[in-house]
Design an enzyme around this catalytic site. Structure first.
Site, mmCIF file in Angstrom:
data_model
loop_
_atom_site.group_PDB
_atom_site.id
_atom_site.type_symbol
_atom_site.label_atom_id
_atom_site.label_comp_id
_atom_site.label_asym_id
_atom_site.label_seq_id
_atom_site.Cartn_x
_atom_site.Cartn_y
_atom_site.Cartn_z
ATOM 1 N N LYS A 22 30.061 43.517 37.725
ATOM 2 C CA LYS A 22 29.656 42.459 38.880
ATOM 3 C C LYS A 22 31.028 41.648 39.168
ATOM 4 O O LYS A 22 31.478 41.749 40.545
ATOM 5 C CB LYS A 22 29.093 41.443 38.210
ATOM 6 C CG LYS A 22 28.470 40.384 39.092
ATOM 7 C CD LYS A 22 29.448 39.039 39.173
ATOM 8 C CE LYS A 22 29.119 37.807 38.674
ATOM 9 N NZ LYS A 22 30.044 36.885 38.938
ATOM 10 N N ASN A 23 32.030 41.332 38.366
ATOM 11 C CA ASN A 23 33.167 40.619 38.738
ATOM 12 C C ASN A 23 34.031 41.613 39.589
ATOM 13 O O ASN A 23 35.039 41.223 40.628
ATOM 14 C CB ASN A 23 33.947 40.038 37.537
ATOM 15 C CG ASN A 23 33.231 38.704 37.204
ATOM 16 O OD1 ASN A 23 32.443 38.329 37.869
ATOM 17 N ND2 ASN A 23 33.583 38.156 36.075
ATOM 18 N N CYS A 117 30.068 28.965 39.322
ATOM 19 C CA CYS A 117 29.538 28.505 38.035
ATOM 20 C C CYS A 117 30.559 27.238 37.716
ATOM 21 O O CYS A 117 31.564 27.099 38.001
ATOM 22 C CB CYS A 117 29.530 29.385 36.689
ATOM 23 S SG CYS A 117 28.274 30.648 36.603
ATOM 24 N N ARG A 122 37.665 23.768 39.060
ATOM 25 C CA ARG A 122 38.129 25.249 39.236
ATOM 26 C C ARG A 122 39.057 25.228 40.685
ATOM 27 O O ARG A 122 38.633 25.543 41.674
ATOM 28 C CB ARG A 122 36.933 26.190 39.686
ATOM 29 C CG ARG A 122 35.948 26.122 38.468
ATOM 30 C CD ARG A 122 34.882 27.242 38.568
ATOM 31 N NE ARG A 122 35.522 28.447 38.261
ATOM 32 C CZ ARG A 122 34.609 29.636 38.248
ATOM 33 N NH1 ARG A 122 33.314 29.441 38.277
ATOM 34 N NH2 ARG A 122 35.027 30.956 38.031
ATOM 35 N N ASP A 305 34.142 34.771 29.347
ATOM 36 C CA ASP A 305 32.730 35.255 29.689
ATOM 37 C C ASP A 305 31.873 35.679 28.599
ATOM 38 O O ASP A 305 30.539 35.827 28.845
ATOM 39 C CB ASP A 305 32.981 35.902 30.996
ATOM 40 C CG ASP A 305 33.161 35.500 32.066
ATOM 41 O OD1 ASP A 305 33.594 34.171 32.149
ATOM 42 O OD2 ASP A 305 33.378 36.176 33.067
ATOM 43 N N ARG A 397 22.232 36.166 38.812
ATOM 44 C CA ARG A 397 23.641 36.170 39.754
ATOM 45 C C ARG A 397 24.425 37.492 38.990
ATOM 46 O O ARG A 397 25.241 38.259 39.602
ATOM 47 C CB ARG A 397 24.615 35.231 39.264
ATOM 48 C CG ARG A 397 24.079 33.795 40.224
ATOM 49 C CD ARG A 397 25.253 32.807 40.152
ATOM 50 N NE ARG A 397 26.620 33.301 40.416
ATOM 51 C CZ ARG A 397 27.677 33.033 39.939
ATOM 52 N NH1 ARG A 397 27.792 31.798 39.311
ATOM 53 N NH2 ARG A 397 28.733 33.690 40.194
#
Ligand code: UD1
Length: 428
Positions: A22-23, A117, A122, A305, A397
């Site tokens: 995904k990333n 998230c 961030r 993660d 997600r």
């Protein structure tokens, strides 16, 4: 509102196929906007972050659509807008890559401060410092990051802190800059290498991705092409931990074992059996899990993660384990939910102390973010009785067909609308 209902206690057994990362996919999808041509990206996971980006591209005047399972066609030739407002980008952190891609292609971008998230502050200062070093002027006003440049010129950029997002953004912005850009103290995550390989396949000249120093020689133009996303390191790690947590026996397929070294090593330290093959890993759990200390670090360290999933596993290991979160300043919010399930965990700043060895008990809980949601699913699989997990939008997600994959391994998990007859009643 939807929820997962999980009846704990089943051992996970069998084989699971890991999806595209995904990333990585979210970076590649945006990177495709650098070209006035068609890019076909294969092995793209069908998760909600992907669909959000498809919408954004279509709203910006480009065309993006799935043309087959996992095959995304992106045509950026008709892209006609450099502005991505709040409603478009606030849902997803990876929308920050629009800054680098639009700047690289049009020499300007106006993008709302990105969302994603919530695990503490961030910032995007490193992204902006990188753009400024390339000759861009960056201002934040009215909630938009306004970036423009007469011309982009290669530069030496030292990153004060290792940042995945800033490293990718600088690669995107500098791929077509004049001259050479050198990023020092660059992030080394597998998806950094994937983005560099993708850009190189489109005609870029990037060397050193995967090391601390990345050198980007600007090229005049990039062209379209085909590319396949790497397997998802975090999804694979999640299934490895889930297999260990249920004392199961699972073959995790379609992976790059090297990307999982830090996870395999930690699980072995805890007594879990790991067998590595060329593109798969077999994980066999044990009833005698040993405690362990875990510190999250940028790659090749233990990934942040997977911190919530690992901490959840440690609740089953006898003794005191310490988990230190070195990347984010507030990534233990989910611990409150684990406590509802009977876990004994105390948190002080970036450190969590886990008194393991007890059994979790099923309870209603809520996902607080994507990976925390996955951790709660693992907790539900480990627990006695029924666990209900709310806020599935976070899990959706980033995990493709999560409950289907778990069910195929023997997990008792279903997705229900809130108010629908509960699983516990069905089982009884
Ligand atoms: C990416 C991942 C995310 C993962 C994280 C760390 C994607 C879409 N997301 O997020 O899942 O948790 O890497 O592996 O790939 N920082 C600054 N200034 C900046 C940028 C970052 O100080 O300009 C700090 C952050 O506050 C954080 C650390 O750097 O403490 C790492 O952040 P970064 O690697 O940038 O994370 P993301 O790219 O947002």
């Amino acid at each position: 509102m939807e929820k997962y209902v999980i009846l704990g206690g089943a051992k996970l057994e069998g084989e699971v196929e890991i999806s595209g990362a995904k990333n990585s996919a979210v970076a590649l999808i945006v990177a495709a906007l650098l070209v006035e041509d068609v890019c076909i990206i294969e092995n793209v996971p069908a998760v909600s972050d992907t669909y959000v980006l498809i919408d954004i591209i279509n709203q910006l005047g480009g065309k993006a659509e799935f043309v087959d399972k996992g095959v995304l066609r992106i045509d950026g030739s008709s892209l006609n807008c450099c502005e991505a407002p709040y409603e478009m980008v606030s849902k997803i952190r990876a929308s920050s890559y629009l800054m680098g891609a639009l700047l690289g292609r049009f020499k300007q971008a106006r993008v709302a401060m990105p969302g994603g998230c919530d695990f503490g502050v961030r910032p995007i200062d490193l992204h902006l410092k990188g753009f400024a070093a390339l000759g861009a002027e960056c201002n934040v006003e009215y909630g938009l990051v306004d970036i423009k440049a007469e011309a982009l010129r290669g530069a030496g950029i030292y990153m004060d802190q290792v940042s995945v997002g800033a490293t990718i953004n600088i690669m995107l912005a500098s791929a077509m800059a004049e001259g050479q850009t050198v990023i020092e103290n660059a992030a080394k995550e597998p998806h950094i290498v994937d983005v560099a390989n993708f850009l190189n396949s489109m005609g870029a000249n990037i060397k050193g991705a995967g090391t601390d120093v990345i050198k980007i020689k600007g090229v005049e133009k990039l062209h379209g092409g085909m590319y396949t996303v790497i397997p998802d390191q975090i999804e694979a790690g999640t299934f490895m931990i889930a297999a260990a947590a249920t004392q199961g026996d699972v073959l995790i397929k379609n992976i790059i074992p090297k990307h999982l070294d830090s996870i395999s090593a930690k699980l072995e330290e805890m007594g879990v059996e790991i067998e590595e093959y060329d593109d798969s890993i077999r994980v066999r759990g044990t009833s005698e899990l040993r405690k362990a200390n875990v510190k999250t670090m940028p790659h090749p360290g233990f990934p942040t993660d997977l911190q919530p999933q690992m901490l959840t596993l440690l609740t089953a290991a006898k003794g005191t384990s310490i988990v230190t979160e070195n990347v984010w300043d507030n990534r233990f919010k989910y611990v409150e939910e684990l406590r509802r399930m009977g876990a004994t965990v105390s948190v002080d700043g970036r450190t969590a102390v886990v008194e393991g060895g007890g059994r979790l008990s099923g309870s209603p809980v809520s996902s607080t973010d994507l990976r925390a949601g996955a951790a709660l699913v693992i907790a539900g699989l480990m627990a006695d009785g029924v666990t209900e997990i709310y806020n599935l939008k976070y899990i959706d997600r980033g995990y493709e067909s999560f409950e289907q994959k778990l069910r195929a391994l023997g997990a008792q998990i279903t997705r229900r609308k809130d108010g629908e007859k509960s699983y516990a009643v069905t089982i009884a």
